[in-house]
Design a protein around this motif. Sequence first.
Motif, PDB file in Angstrom:
ATOM      1  N   GLU B   3       0.841  -1.197   0.000  1.00 14.60           N
ATOM      2  CA  GLU B   3       0.000   0.000   0.000  1.00 14.60           C
ATOM      3  C   GLU B   3       0.876   1.247   0.000  1.00 14.60           C
ATOM      4  O   GLU B   3       1.831   1.348   0.762  1.00 14.60           O
ATOM      5  N   ARG B   5       0.892   5.777  -0.937  1.00 14.16           N
ATOM      6  CA  ARG B   5       0.052   6.958  -1.170  1.00 14.16           C
ATOM      7  C   ARG B   5       0.867   8.094  -1.769  1.00 14.16           C
ATOM      8  O   ARG B   5       2.072   8.203  -1.581  1.00 14.16           O
ATOM      9  N   GLU B 204      -6.263   2.148  -7.169  1.00 18.79           N
ATOM     10  CA  GLU B 204      -6.598   2.964  -5.992  1.00 18.79           C
ATOM     11  C   GLU B 204      -7.531   2.197  -5.056  1.00 18.79           C
ATOM     12  O   GLU B 204      -8.274   1.314  -5.487  1.00 18.79           O
ATOM     13  N   ASP B 205      -7.500   2.557  -3.768  1.00 16.07           N
ATOM     14  CA  ASP B 205      -8.200   1.739  -2.774  1.00 16.07           C
ATOM     15  C   ASP B 205      -9.723   1.891  -2.800  1.00 16.07           C
ATOM     16  O   ASP B 205     -10.429   1.248  -2.024  1.00 16.07           O
ATOM     17  N   ASN B 206     -10.250   2.748  -3.699  1.00 16.96           N
ATOM     18  CA  ASN B 206     -11.700   2.732  -3.867  1.00 16.96           C
ATOM     19  C   ASN B 206     -12.131   1.646  -4.857  1.00 16.96           C
ATOM     20  O   ASN B 206     -13.297   1.511  -5.175  1.00 16.96           O
ATOM     21  N   ARG B 208     -10.962  -1.721  -4.395  1.00 19.02           N
ATOM     22  CA  ARG B 208     -10.309  -2.837  -3.707  1.00 19.02           C
ATOM     23  C   ARG B 208     -10.658  -4.182  -4.353  1.00 19.02           C
ATOM     24  O   ARG B 208      -9.822  -5.082  -4.436  1.00 19.02           O
ATOM     25  N   LEU B 228      -1.720  -1.172  -3.918  1.00 13.32           N
ATOM     26  CA  LEU B 228      -2.973  -0.507  -3.559  1.00 13.32           C
ATOM     27  C   LEU B 228      -2.637   0.928  -3.147  1.00 13.32           C
ATOM     28  O   LEU B 228      -1.870   1.152  -2.217  1.00 13.32           O
ATOM     29  N   LYS B 230      -3.670   4.832  -2.009  1.00 10.42           N
ATOM     30  CA  LYS B 230      -4.714   5.612  -1.346  1.00 10.42           C
ATOM     31  C   LYS B 230      -5.282   6.585  -2.378  1.00 10.42           C
ATOM     32  O   LYS B 230      -4.535   7.232  -3.106  1.00 10.42           O
ATOM     33  N   THR B 231      -6.593   6.660  -2.468  1.00 12.52           N
ATOM     34  CA  THR B 231      -7.237   7.453  -3.516  1.00 12.52           C
ATOM     35  C   THR B 231      -6.813   8.923  -3.437  1.00 12.52           C
ATOM     36  O   THR B 231      -6.890   9.548  -2.376  1.00 12.52           O
TER      37      THR B 231
END
Lengths: 263, 437
Positions: B3, B5, B204-206, B208, B228, B230-231
């Motif tokens: 993950e 960002r 992006e994590d939206n 998943r 992944l 972060k949006t």
Amino acid sequence: MNTAIISLVIMGAVALVFGIIIALAYSKFKVEVDPRVEEIFEILPGVNCGACGYPGCQNYAEAVASGAAPPNKCTVGGPEVAAKVAAIMGLEAGEVERKVAKVLCIGDREKSVWTADYDGPQTCAAAHVAGGAGKACSYGCLGFGDCVEACPFDAIHMNDKGIPVVDEEKCTGCGLCAEACPRDIIVIEPIEKRTYVFCRSHDTPKRSREVCSVSCIACGICVRLAPEGLKMEDNLAVVIDPEKVTDQAIAKCPTKVLFRMEP
Amino acid sequence: MIELRMRRGVHPPEGKLSASSPIQEFPLPRQVIIPFSQHAGKPATPLVKKRQKVKTGEKIGEASGFISAPVHSSVTGTIKALETVLLPNGSSALAAIISVEGEDDWAEPTWPVKELSELTPDDLRKIAKEAGIVGLGGAVFPTSVKISPPKEYPIDSVIVNGAECEPYLTSDHRLMLEHTEEIFQAAQLLKMTVGAKRGYIAIEDNKRDAAEAFEKLAKGMPDWEVVLLKTRYPQGAEKSLIKVILGREVPVGGLPFHVGALVQNVGTLYAIYEAAANGIPLIKRVVTVTGEGVEKPSNFMTRIGTSAKELLTAAGAPLDEAAKIIFGGPMMGMAVKSPDIPVLKSTSGILVLTSAKKRKVFPCLYCGKCVYACPLKITTTRLVKYIQAGMWDQAKAFGLFNCMECGVCSYVCPANIPLVHWIRYGKFMVRMMEAKS
């Protein structure tokens, strides 16, 4: 009292020494300048418009004095300045061709189609990058007046329908308006040349007809009637020799974009 | 799965209304309009004449240079006319108008269709070139150019771009869910073509669910990694992704290959798969039709050249109530006045908004929000002041040409200054002056 005298003497001596050094340096490293440069520069109008092809009046004066440029290049000053400059140089002035700006689009707000509202920065170039501010014709005048802004002589003005009009009395043909126009609608040509196709659109005939009522629709009638005066270039008729454009060709133009400007 | 960002950027409301609606095959339209300029670079040269019959997938425009791409007919029919038409960005270009006659009669592909495992790098380059494949993320840069980097720049990492950071758009999301395997196969082909050692799938994590689908496929493959993110907007921009995942910065004026990376959008990968496995050139794409002004937000597999109006009607958009129609996403898309515009290779979505405010522009407050948000670290306040003053040399020194026009600065500006528009104006003015002098 004593202090004042001492400081005066010291300062005076220092000033004298530096004065001598500067005087020596001046005589030793003196740059020979053609006195004519200064004289010519005085005569030139001093607007630094660049119409002569040099960045400013000083550069043009230098070029003339060194013999690199003819004396008749200043369109702003016209024949008078050319005569004076020629006199300094001991040359013939030669003809000064008077050129003025001509706006080759008459598709104003009423005659052309607008498809969108635009509220971005109010300049032609900004509107042009935003797809033309909604003006359907992608070659025509946008009417925000970048040319008016660019003119140093107050010789070009927007009419009430959003098309610039050149005041030929004031226009010196410097070309700054043509440079500012993002759509290359303005040309700088001899004042005697009056006959033009007042359209810059290379769109297909169908689209030209759709987007503007005063566009060249590439019908070719004028080219057929006056083949020596006009030619067709990529969906646009262009005047090649104004002398050979006949009255008949002008009369037959279906959209009335080929005409002679009023003197 | 790792993950990560992005720093900077913004996180606008996501508005992914159409995320749960599966891709529907859009019925054949009666007519398509196919412009010859749908890619970055020179327009294609037309190969067809009026009244000529064309088959589905037949090449109708040939690439006219290295940075250019061919154009194919997306239907079977007759060329009704070759005309200048309006494109979503407000410019106009020559296009072939084809009236559809019956079901598809497929043209033979102009490249050899083999088993995917037998394809060589040269085959894949040929496929990308011949099938007219361009980057479907929005920049429409010819893929064949992208996968033929100069020899002195070896590529070590391939990044599959499934970030889809633009709000509202879901075309990539649906494609990743429904065609996970195809995309992954194309990604492997691509990695083989450029000889990269590592592969990343950035999502992006939206989304998943899409990331988990890829995670299942990539399990047990040590050289593939699902990332992944972060949006964050504009994370899906090529240079942002490289910075976030690889920690490398693409130099000013440079391309991803300068730092050994290759980024491809998932839509492009699906197009590569279709061309390589089934011999279908780039003649259709997924278009998201969404927004508050649409009754049934949908994702349509649409033929290139279909009129946007038909898509909007199918998705139930009362056009007279629409305040604004945008081609693309809300951040980088183009507002259009009329929906009588064809879907192009670059059209990832059509957005219909019911309210559009004309916002009053105030003078700059020097709050610096745009500077903090800019993913490219441009001092937007100064840059735009220089542009407004016509100080072009200073504007260039302040990064005029670094700007990728992502729109973050305009989005955060409390004074409503159209910063991106000013920057585009500045770029245009500098180019115009350079051309005229």
